[in-house]
Design a protein around this motif. Structure first.
Motif, PDB file in Angstrom:
ATOM      1  N   UNK A  76       0.848  -1.106   0.165  1.00  0.00           N
ATOM      2  CA  UNK A  76       0.107   0.176  -0.044  1.00  0.00           C
ATOM      3  C   UNK A  76       0.850   1.061  -0.047  1.00  0.00           C
ATOM      4  N   UNK A  77       0.779   1.952  -1.003  1.00  0.00           N
ATOM      5  CA  UNK A  77       1.782   3.081  -1.254  1.00  0.00           C
ATOM      6  C   UNK A  77       0.985   4.077  -1.124  1.00  0.00           C
ATOM      7  N   UNK A  78       1.384   5.356  -0.215  1.00  0.00           N
ATOM      8  CA  UNK A  78       0.224   6.508  -0.002  1.00  0.00           C
ATOM      9  C   UNK A  78       1.226   7.492  -0.399  1.00  0.00           C
ATOM     10  N   UNK A  79       0.419   8.588  -1.104  1.00  0.00           N
ATOM     11  CA  UNK A  79       1.196   9.912  -1.653  1.00  0.00           C
ATOM     12  C   UNK A  79       0.574  11.100  -0.625  1.00  0.00           C
ATOM     13  N   UNK A  80       1.667  11.452  -0.035  1.00  0.00           N
ATOM     14  CA  UNK A  80       1.217  12.840   0.641  1.00  0.00           C
ATOM     15  C   UNK A  80       1.224  14.228   0.056  1.00  0.00           C
ATOM     16  N   UNK A  81       0.397  15.242   0.270  1.00  0.00           N
ATOM     17  CA  UNK A  81       0.276  16.594   0.006  1.00  0.00           C
ATOM     18  C   UNK A  81       0.311  16.558  -1.525  1.00  0.00           C
ATOM     19  N   UNK A  82      -0.743  15.913  -2.210  1.00  0.00           N
ATOM     20  CA  UNK A  82      -0.642  15.597  -3.679  1.00  0.00           C
ATOM     21  C   UNK A  82      -1.901  16.254  -4.204  1.00  0.00           C
ATOM     22  N   UNK A  83      -2.549  17.146  -3.431  1.00  0.00           N
ATOM     23  CA  UNK A  83      -3.664  18.150  -4.267  1.00  0.00           C
ATOM     24  C   UNK A  83      -3.144  19.516  -3.912  1.00  0.00           C
ATOM     25  N   UNK A  89      -3.047  24.843   1.703  1.00  0.00           N
ATOM     26  CA  UNK A  89      -3.560  24.780   3.367  1.00  0.00           C
ATOM     27  C   UNK A  89      -2.591  24.495   4.243  1.00  0.00           C
ATOM     28  N   UNK A  90      -1.447  23.883   3.657  1.00  0.00           N
ATOM     29  CA  UNK A  90      -0.230  23.309   4.506  1.00  0.00           C
ATOM     30  C   UNK A  90       1.064  24.208   4.510  1.00  0.00           C
ATOM     31  N   UNK A  91       0.802  25.196   3.610  1.00  0.00           N
ATOM     32  CA  UNK A  91       1.856  26.226   3.558  1.00  0.00           C
ATOM     33  C   UNK A  91       2.929  25.480   2.621  1.00  0.00           C
ATOM     34  N   UNK A  92       2.988  24.803   1.770  1.00  0.00           N
ATOM     35  CA  UNK A  92       3.637  23.992   1.028  1.00  0.00           C
ATOM     36  C   UNK A  92       3.552  24.419  -0.280  1.00  0.00           C
ATOM     37  N   UNK A  93       2.782  24.947  -0.846  1.00  0.00           N
ATOM     38  CA  UNK A  93       2.751  25.471  -2.080  1.00  0.00           C
ATOM     39  C   UNK A  93       3.738  25.876  -2.859  1.00  0.00           C
ATOM     40  N   UNK A  94       4.463  26.831  -2.287  1.00  0.00           N
ATOM     41  CA  UNK A  94       5.666  27.292  -2.972  1.00  0.00           C
ATOM     42  C   UNK A  94       6.879  26.176  -3.052  1.00  0.00           C
ATOM     43  N   UNK A  95       6.894  25.381  -2.108  1.00  0.00           N
ATOM     44  CA  UNK A  95       7.808  24.279  -1.850  1.00  0.00           C
ATOM     45  C   UNK A  95       7.679  23.347  -3.126  1.00  0.00           C
ATOM     46  N   UNK A  98       9.059  23.538  -6.633  1.00  0.00           N
ATOM     47  CA  UNK A  98      10.388  22.795  -6.661  1.00  0.00           C
ATOM     48  C   UNK A  98      10.523  21.326  -6.530  1.00  0.00           C
ATOM     49  N   UNK A  99       9.421  20.611  -6.211  1.00  0.00           N
ATOM     50  CA  UNK A  99       9.450  19.132  -6.014  1.00  0.00           C
ATOM     51  C   UNK A  99       9.538  18.627  -7.249  1.00  0.00           C
ATOM     52  N   UNK A 100      10.542  17.693  -7.232  1.00  0.00           N
ATOM     53  CA  UNK A 100      10.689  16.784  -8.351  1.00  0.00           C
ATOM     54  C   UNK A 100      10.262  15.158  -8.118  1.00  0.00           C
ATOM     55  N   UNK A 101       9.670  14.862  -7.077  1.00  0.00           N
ATOM     56  CA  UNK A 101       8.960  13.655  -6.758  1.00  0.00           C
ATOM     57  C   UNK A 101       8.186  13.701  -5.801  1.00  0.00           C
ATOM     58  N   UNK A 102       7.246  12.855  -5.668  1.00  0.00           N
ATOM     59  CA  UNK A 102       6.043  12.900  -4.783  1.00  0.00           C
ATOM     60  C   UNK A 102       6.849  12.382  -3.396  1.00  0.00           C
ATOM     61  N   UNK A 103       5.775  12.978  -2.496  1.00  0.00           N
ATOM     62  CA  UNK A 103       6.046  12.363  -1.036  1.00  0.00           C
ATOM     63  C   UNK A 103       5.466  11.026  -0.635  1.00  0.00           C
ATOM     64  N   UNK A 249      -4.650  13.447  -0.588  1.00  0.00           N
ATOM     65  CA  UNK A 249      -5.921  14.118  -0.320  1.00  0.00           C
ATOM     66  C   UNK A 249      -6.122  15.555  -0.546  1.00  0.00           C
ATOM     67  N   UNK A 250      -7.480  16.302  -1.153  1.00  0.00           N
ATOM     68  CA  UNK A 250      -7.567  17.600  -1.298  1.00  0.00           C
ATOM     69  C   UNK A 250      -7.390  18.504  -0.097  1.00  0.00           C
ATOM     70  N   UNK A 251      -7.554  19.759  -0.017  1.00  0.00           N
ATOM     71  CA  UNK A 251      -7.598  20.726   0.971  1.00  0.00           C
ATOM     72  C   UNK A 251      -8.907  20.506   1.742  1.00  0.00           C
ATOM     73  N   UNK A 252      -8.731  20.926   2.912  1.00  0.00           N
ATOM     74  CA  UNK A 252      -9.879  20.820   3.825  1.00  0.00           C
ATOM     75  C   UNK A 252      -9.892  19.738   5.164  1.00  0.00           C
ATOM     76  N   UNK A 253      -8.668  19.085   5.470  1.00  0.00           N
ATOM     77  CA  UNK A 253      -8.627  18.526   6.612  1.00  0.00           C
ATOM     78  C   UNK A 253      -8.950  19.229   7.731  1.00  0.00           C
ATOM     79  N   UNK A 254      -9.201  18.342   8.922  1.00  0.00           N
ATOM     80  CA  UNK A 254      -9.497  19.031  10.086  1.00  0.00           C
ATOM     81  C   UNK A 254      -8.284  19.660  10.816  1.00  0.00           C
ATOM     82  N   UNK A 255      -7.111  19.293  10.587  1.00  0.00           N
ATOM     83  CA  UNK A 255      -6.173  20.078  11.292  1.00  0.00           C
ATOM     84  C   UNK A 255      -6.122  21.495  11.209  1.00  0.00           C
ATOM     85  N   UNK A 256      -6.283  21.845   9.752  1.00  0.00           N
ATOM     86  CA  UNK A 256      -5.851  23.211   9.294  1.00  0.00           C
ATOM     87  C   UNK A 256      -7.174  24.075   9.238  1.00  0.00           C
ATOM     88  N   UNK A 257      -8.292  23.440   9.805  1.00  0.00           N
ATOM     89  CA  UNK A 257      -9.577  24.244   9.951  1.00  0.00           C
ATOM     90  C   UNK A 257      -9.390  25.399  11.133  1.00  0.00           C
TER      91      UNK A 257
END
Length: 287
Positions: A76-83, A89-95, A98-103, A249-257
């Motif tokens: 089971x391979x899960x992909x992080x911060x991919x929407x 919402x996580x503040x990682x849009x600028x980063x 420059x990202x070359x590979x998925x988390x 997962x898309x934006x809207x997770x509970x932690x950032x509300x």
């Protein structure tokens, strides 16, 4: 056609087709086409069953106990911060620019549960969260798969809820602990053949908590596309039939509300994806 893994009337595990509110048993307790849905994918049976399924032993869908769509995937391979909306919402849009590979992180097969089974919130945390996602199941072995050939390796798609124990997830740079508590990987209710869905980029994912819409996005909003994910993952590991990639997962997770939208015991979380049905799990506090 909606395929599902579930518990047979005799208590054994089986699989079959769910059509118009009825589950038709194609497993060992029914037509015995394969011992499990995962085995059906491996044997090339998945997605090929015709109207003969109606001759199988049948029960009302409302009476069956769902299992994870693929009960024992090898990977089971899960992909992080991919929407893109989640990156924002996580503040990682600028980063991400420059990202070359998925988390990537992994989830263990025994951490999964099926539709209507409880999402188990450990008593040791106050930071239990939801992540509505779309999962794909590999149908053909692949290693170093080109993006142009990637969709040929997809057997089908299902809804997934990557319930997360945030304090364990964020205690260090590696996320694996917070993503592998028992009963935190909701998978189902159905696995739908890729051929039945058309262009997956046209599908919409929506997550609701107690009926309140928290996440809503088009699959087209994925930062790394499905072909890019399959090509990248098979660049470092061989994927086999029945393996699972959970695409993000898309934006809207509970932690950032604001205020916090983290989960409590008794909350009902639903993940609905166009053509894939609605995965529903109720949060249960466990020791």
């Amino acid at each position: 056609m909606n395929y599902a893994s579930y518990v047979a009337a005799d208590g054994s595990h089986t699989w079959g087709i769910v059509s118009e509110g009825t589950a038709y048993d194609l497993g060992p307790s029914g037509l015995n086409l394969a011992p499990s849905l995962g085995a059906a994918v491996e044997r090339g049976i998945f997605g090929t069953v015709g109207e003969e399924f109606r001759n199988a032993p049948a029960r009302p869908e409302a009476e069956i106990e769902f299992l994870p769509s693929i009960t024992h995937p090898g990977k089971i391979i899960c992909i992080g911060v991919n929407y893109r909306s989640h990156q924002k919402e996580t503040g990682k849009a600028e980063h991400q620019k420059e990202q070359k590979a998925p988390t990537i992180f992994t989830r263990f097969a025994d951490s999964q549960m099926g539709h209507l089974q409880p999402a188990q919130m450990p008593a040791s945390t106050n930071e239990f969260d939801y992540e509505g996602e779309m999962a794909l199941v590999i149908g053909k072995e692949g290693f170093h798969v080109a993006e142009a050939d990637a969709f040929d390796h997809v057997a089908g798609y299902a809804a997934y809820n990557d319930f997360s124990v945030r304090d364990w997830q964020l205690a260090a740079t590696q996320w694996t602990p917070g993503k592998n508590f028992p009963g935190t990987g909701g998978f189902g209710p159905y696995l739908v053949p890729a051929a039945d869905l058309g262009d997956v980029n046209e599908l919409t994912l929506e997550t609701r908590v107690n009926g309140d819409v928290r996440q809503k996005a088009s699959v087209a909003d994925l930062y790394f596309t499905i072909p890019q994910l399959i090509s990248y993952v098979t660049g470092f590991t061989r994927l086999s039939p029945g393996d699972v990639i959970v695409t993000g997962t898309p934006g809207g997770v509970g932690r950032f509300m604001v205020p916090s939208g983290l989960l409590s015991a008794g909350d009902v979380v639903e993940v609905e994806i166009t053509g894939l049905g609605t995965l529903r799990n109720t949060v249960e506090l466990v020791d």
